[in-house]
Design a protein around this motif. Structure first.
Motif, short mmCIF file in Angstrom:
data_model
loop_
_atom_site.label_atom_id
_atom_site.label_comp_id
_atom_site.label_asym_id
_atom_site.label_seq_id
_atom_site.Cartn_x
_atom_site.Cartn_y
_atom_site.Cartn_z
N LEU B 98 0.83 -1.21 0.00
CA LEU B 98 0.00 0.00 0.00
C LEU B 98 0.86 1.25 0.00
O LEU B 98 0.59 2.20 -0.74
N LEU B 99 1.92 1.24 0.83
CA LEU B 99 2.82 2.39 0.89
C LEU B 99 3.51 2.59 -0.45
O LEU B 99 3.69 3.71 -0.92
N LEU B 100 3.88 1.47 -1.06
CA LEU B 100 4.57 1.54 -2.34
C LEU B 100 3.69 2.22 -3.40
O LEU B 100 4.14 3.10 -4.12
N PHE B 101 2.40 1.83 -3.43
CA PHE B 101 1.47 2.45 -4.38
C PHE B 101 1.47 3.96 -4.19
O PHE B 101 1.37 4.73 -5.12
N PHE B 102 1.59 4.34 -2.91
CA PHE B 102 1.54 5.75 -2.60
C PHE B 102 2.81 6.47 -2.99
O PHE B 102 2.81 7.65 -3.32
N LEU B 103 3.93 5.72 -2.95
CA LEU B 103 5.22 6.38 -3.18
C LEU B 103 5.68 6.34 -4.62
O LEU B 103 6.44 7.20 -5.05
N VAL B 104 5.20 5.36 -5.39
CA VAL B 104 5.69 5.22 -6.76
C VAL B 104 5.59 6.52 -7.57
O VAL B 104 6.54 6.90 -8.24
N PRO B 105 4.45 7.24 -7.50
CA PRO B 105 4.39 8.49 -8.28
C PRO B 105 5.51 9.48 -7.97
O PRO B 105 5.95 10.19 -8.86
N ILE B 106 6.00 9.52 -6.70
CA ILE B 106 7.05 10.51 -6.41
C ILE B 106 8.38 10.12 -7.04
O ILE B 106 9.28 10.93 -7.10
N TRP B 107 8.50 8.90 -7.50
CA TRP B 107 9.75 8.52 -8.16
C TRP B 107 9.88 9.24 -9.49
O TRP B 107 10.96 9.38 -10.03
N MET B 108 8.73 9.65 -10.02
CA MET B 108 8.76 10.36 -11.29
C MET B 108 8.99 11.84 -11.02
O MET B 108 8.58 12.35 -9.97
N ASN B 109 9.59 12.52 -11.97
CA ASN B 109 9.89 13.93 -11.75
C ASN B 109 8.63 14.75 -11.55
O ASN B 109 7.63 14.58 -12.24
N PHE B 110 8.72 15.66 -10.60
CA PHE B 110 7.59 16.48 -10.19
C PHE B 110 7.07 17.36 -11.33
O PHE B 110 5.88 17.55 -11.53
N LEU B 111 8.01 17.84 -12.16
CA LEU B 111 7.64 18.69 -13.29
C LEU B 111 6.80 17.89 -14.30
O LEU B 111 5.79 18.37 -14.82
N LEU B 112 7.23 16.66 -14.56
CA LEU B 112 6.51 15.81 -15.52
C LEU B 112 5.09 15.56 -15.03
O LEU B 112 4.14 15.58 -15.80
N ARG B 113 4.96 15.33 -13.71
CA ARG B 113 3.64 15.05 -13.17
C ARG B 113 2.73 16.27 -13.30
O ARG B 113 1.54 16.15 -13.55
N THR B 114 3.33 17.46 -13.14
CA THR B 114 2.52 18.67 -13.26
C THR B 114 2.11 18.89 -14.72
O THR B 114 0.99 19.29 -15.01
N TYR B 115 3.04 18.60 -15.64
CA TYR B 115 2.67 18.69 -17.06
C TYR B 115 1.55 17.70 -17.39
O TYR B 115 0.67 17.99 -18.19
N ALA B 116 1.61 16.53 -16.75
CA ALA B 116 0.56 15.53 -17.00
C ALA B 116 -0.79 16.08 -16.56
O ALA B 116 -1.79 15.90 -17.26
N TRP B 117 -0.82 16.79 -15.42
CA TRP B 117 -2.08 17.40 -14.98
C TRP B 117 -2.56 18.42 -15.97
O TRP B 117 -3.76 18.58 -16.17
N MET B 118 -1.63 19.14 -16.60
CA MET B 118 -2.03 20.11 -17.62
C MET B 118 -2.77 19.40 -18.74
O MET B 118 -3.80 19.86 -19.23
N ALA B 119 -2.24 18.26 -19.17
CA ALA B 119 -2.85 17.52 -20.27
C ALA B 119 -4.22 16.97 -19.85
O ALA B 119 -5.12 16.86 -20.67
N ILE B 120 -4.36 16.66 -18.58
CA ILE B 120 -5.64 16.11 -18.11
C ILE B 120 -6.70 17.21 -17.98
O ILE B 120 -7.83 17.07 -18.41
N LEU B 121 -6.29 18.35 -17.40
CA LEU B 121 -7.27 19.37 -17.03
C LEU B 121 -7.53 20.43 -18.09
O LEU B 121 -8.48 21.20 -17.99
N SER B 122 -6.66 20.53 -19.12
CA SER B 122 -6.79 21.63 -20.07
C SER B 122 -8.17 21.59 -20.76
O SER B 122 -8.82 20.56 -20.79
N PRO B 123 -8.61 22.76 -21.31
CA PRO B 123 -9.97 22.86 -21.85
C PRO B 123 -10.35 21.71 -22.77
O PRO B 123 -11.48 21.24 -22.75
N ASN B 124 -9.42 21.27 -23.61
CA ASN B 124 -9.75 20.18 -24.51
C ASN B 124 -8.95 18.94 -24.10
O ASN B 124 -8.57 18.11 -24.92
N GLY B 125 -8.71 18.82 -22.81
CA GLY B 125 -7.86 17.74 -22.31
C GLY B 125 -8.63 16.46 -22.04
O GLY B 125 -9.82 16.35 -22.34
N PHE B 126 -7.93 15.52 -21.44
CA PHE B 126 -8.47 14.18 -21.20
C PHE B 126 -9.79 14.20 -20.44
O PHE B 126 -10.78 13.62 -20.86
#
Lengths: 351, 281
Positions: B98-126
């Protein structure tokens, strides 16, 4: 079995380490190039390295201001930079650029004469033109059916939430000044205040201020209109997308020149000049303009492009007509008024 | 032996001096001077940069930054506490996973994750495309304050969960059983036995979320579309766009002092609960 793997991996690492050693021993000259993102055909760098034996260390920046901030800090070792017109003017005034010896750059003859002796470097002593272009509006023809010929469209509430502006102080304030009928180089505080109010008034209907994200957002259909530089339009064109067009409004816009220049503290001036000469070779300049998308000031390269893709040279985004250029203005260094622009820009963003 | 082990700390002391103390002294020096930064001889003592700050323009930016950081911290606590509780109550063999599931995302770069949110939330996004597909109205979250808060909560949530989890996992099961035996129901056990013992975890979680949230400039720039200027962006701009190191340094010092004050207040809360266990991190 495990032991075997360790031996194999150790051996591979050892071989790799030894293989890279000779590179250290040769003491090759390293040319430090500092350029905008996506602003060169990388194959040309490899070709230059192969032809001359000089190693190129290539680094990137995103705005003129951040490049200048880094250079001003000192302790940098760049040999070649790509500043725009008004920044060249400021850098010359501050003694930050080295004089370029044009006798080492025979290919300078290919530069069109109208790109020589421009106001920011009247005697062509410090800069060699690299690319040039305009500022204008990128629009999605599926969402915008009317003709785009005025900055007013960026203030049209019909497109609320679908407008992108540039996160670049001079460009965005410049557009508001142009819309009001003033110069992009206005130093009149009353005019700048008016421009500020216009941008604050526009803020609720825009999506945001961006730089590198604009092209992707336009392609993705996130926005209908975007303020951007002409090369972005060409970038989209070369990707084969035809529902995104570019226009330079009738009120006029900014005409800009990005140049190659050598910082005053460069240790490899001779090699930097070799690189400039290499980039000005007609074949290389042609390959570069086709890859990057911006217009080349190189006469011979333009001829080559006319032969291979005549339709591109006809496009306003690539090669603006004389009539468009008449409406455009080149940025000049603002000197002491810069502080006022800075404050204005913060006020716009913070409102 | 004892004397020798002291030397082991020297590399750390040198490291601290070079990378923490000297830069801080420089920031302090620049904040109290004015003049051309590239000509050290021209620098004069001045409090001009601090004076500049007391303008409603900058005060509003700082109020907004603290408000958004506060909001994100509260949300992180509301989401993070139950998560930490569930993980700490899970069977031992599942906890790691369970802890691992929670920690795996932080292994990825923080900037990339924020860009991913842009792609999800943008007006014509996911997100909006999915909503459209199932016939629901689309949302206009990004860019805006909602997206910024969401980005902060997403990025900093693990920093809230981990310290609380560590304290929760340390609570002796026998104590809980004793509470039950003495007639406390589940709610009372939680409020009077578990919660007081986890306060040190909450305090370190709150500090670890609040500090990066109040000084972030990437999240506000990407998810706020450059329209939500926070104190972090203001400081960044002084160095990259406006080239005013004095004002940038003064702003940094002001931010640091304000964070220190909030931390002092937090540790007061912590001090009242000394029995709660060792501090974390």
């Amino acid at each position: 079995m495990k032991k075997f793997f360790f031996i194999v991996i150790t051996f591979i690492l050892l071989v790799m380490a030894i293989a890279t050693l000779p590179g250290c021993g040769q003491n090759r000259v390293v040319l430090n190039v500092f350029n905008w993102g996506d602003y060169i055909d990388r194959d040309l760098i490899s070709k230059f390295e192969k032809e001359t034996g000089i190693k190129v260390n290539y680094e990137l920046y995103d705005t003129n201001e951040s490049m200048l901030a880094k250079l001003e800090t000192g302790g940098t070792y760049y040999d070649l930079i790509f500043p725009s017109d008004y920044v060249i003017e400021e850098m010359i005034a501050k003694g930050m650029l080295a004089k370029i010896d044009l006798s080492n750059i025979p290919n300078y003859q290919y530069i069109e004469s109208r790109f020589k002796n421009l106001d920011y470097d009247p005697n062509n002593e410090y800069s060699v033109p690299y690319f040039w272009g305009t500022l204008g509006i990128l629009y999605n023809t599926d969402m915008v059916t009317e003709t785009v010929n005025s900055w007013d469209i960026l203030w049209d509430e019909k497109y609320s939430g679908k407008i992108l502006m540039l996160d670049s102080m001079r460009d965005t304030i410049g557009v508001a000044l142009k819309k009001l009928g003033y110069s992009v180089n206005s130093t009149n505080t009353k005019e700048i205040e008016e421009a500020k109010n216009l941008l604050i008034q526009q803020k609720p209907i825009i999506n945001g201020y961006y730089v590198d994200e604009i092209v992707d957002m336009m392609i993705n259909g996130d926005a209908a209109l975007a303020l951007t530089w002409s090369g972005s339009a060409m970038d989209i064109y070369w990707q084969g997308i035809d529902n995104i067009q570019y226009a330079v409004p009738k009120e006029g816009a900014n005409l800009w020149f990005d140049c190659m220049a050598i910082p005053a503290n460069s240790q490899h001036k001779k090699e930097a000049e070799m690189f400039i000469n290499f980039m000005l070779d007609p074949e290389h300049a042609y390959q570069n303009t086709e890859s990057v998308g911006y217009a080349t000031p190189n006469r011979a390269a333009l001829e080559l492009l006319k032969e291979s893709s005549p339709e591109v040279v006809e496009m306003e985004a690539y090669y603006p007509s004389e009539e468009v250029l008449q409406r455009c203005e080149v940025f000049v260094d603002l000197g002491s008024v810069k502080e006022f622009y800075n404050l204005t820009w913060t006020q716009i963003l913070a409102d | 032996m004892k004397n020798k082990s002291k030397y082991l700390a020297y590399p750390y002391v040198i490291w601290m001096a070079i990378f923490i103390v000297i830069p801080l002294v420089l920031v302090l020096y620049y904040s109290f001077t004015s003049g051309n930064i590239h000509d050290p001889g021209s620098l004069k003592f001045s409090v001009e940069s601090y004076g500049k700050f007391f303008d409603s323009l900058y005060l509003n930016i700082i109020i907004k930054s603290f408000w958004l950081a506060f909001l994100s911290t509260v949300l992180c606590l509301l989401f993070g506490y139950p998560v930490a509780f569930i993980i700490s109550r899970a069977k031992m063999k599942h906890r790691g996973l369970l802890l691992l599931f929670f920690l795996v995302p932080i292994w990825m770069n923080f900037l990339l994750r924020t860009y991913a949110w842009m792609a999800i939330l943008s007006p014509n996004g996911f997100l909006n495309r999915v909503l459209e597909m199932i016939g629901l109205p689309t949302l206009a979250i990004m860019p805006g304050q909602k997206a910024v808060v969401l980005g902060m909560v997403y990025n900093f949530l693990p920093f809230m969960v981990l310290p609380i989890y560590t304290v929760l996992a340390k609570i002796d099961k026998n104590v809980l059983e004793a509470a039950m035996d003495l007639g406390a129901n589940g709610l009372i056990t939680f409020v009077r036995v578990i919660l007081p013992q986890t306060i040190p975890g909450i305090v370190s979680g709150v500090t670890m979320v609040f500090m990066p949230a109040v000084s972030t400039f990437v999240i506000s720039r990407l998810l706020g579309g450059g329209k939500e200027l926070l104190i972090g962006n203001l400081i960044e701009q002084q160095f990259t766009v406006h080239r005013d190191w004095h004002f940038g340094s003064a702003l940094s010092i002001i931010l640091m002092v304000m964070i220190l004050i909030s931390m002092a207040v937090m540790s007061k809360v912590d001090a009242g609960n000394e029995q709660g266990g060792a501090a974390l991190w």
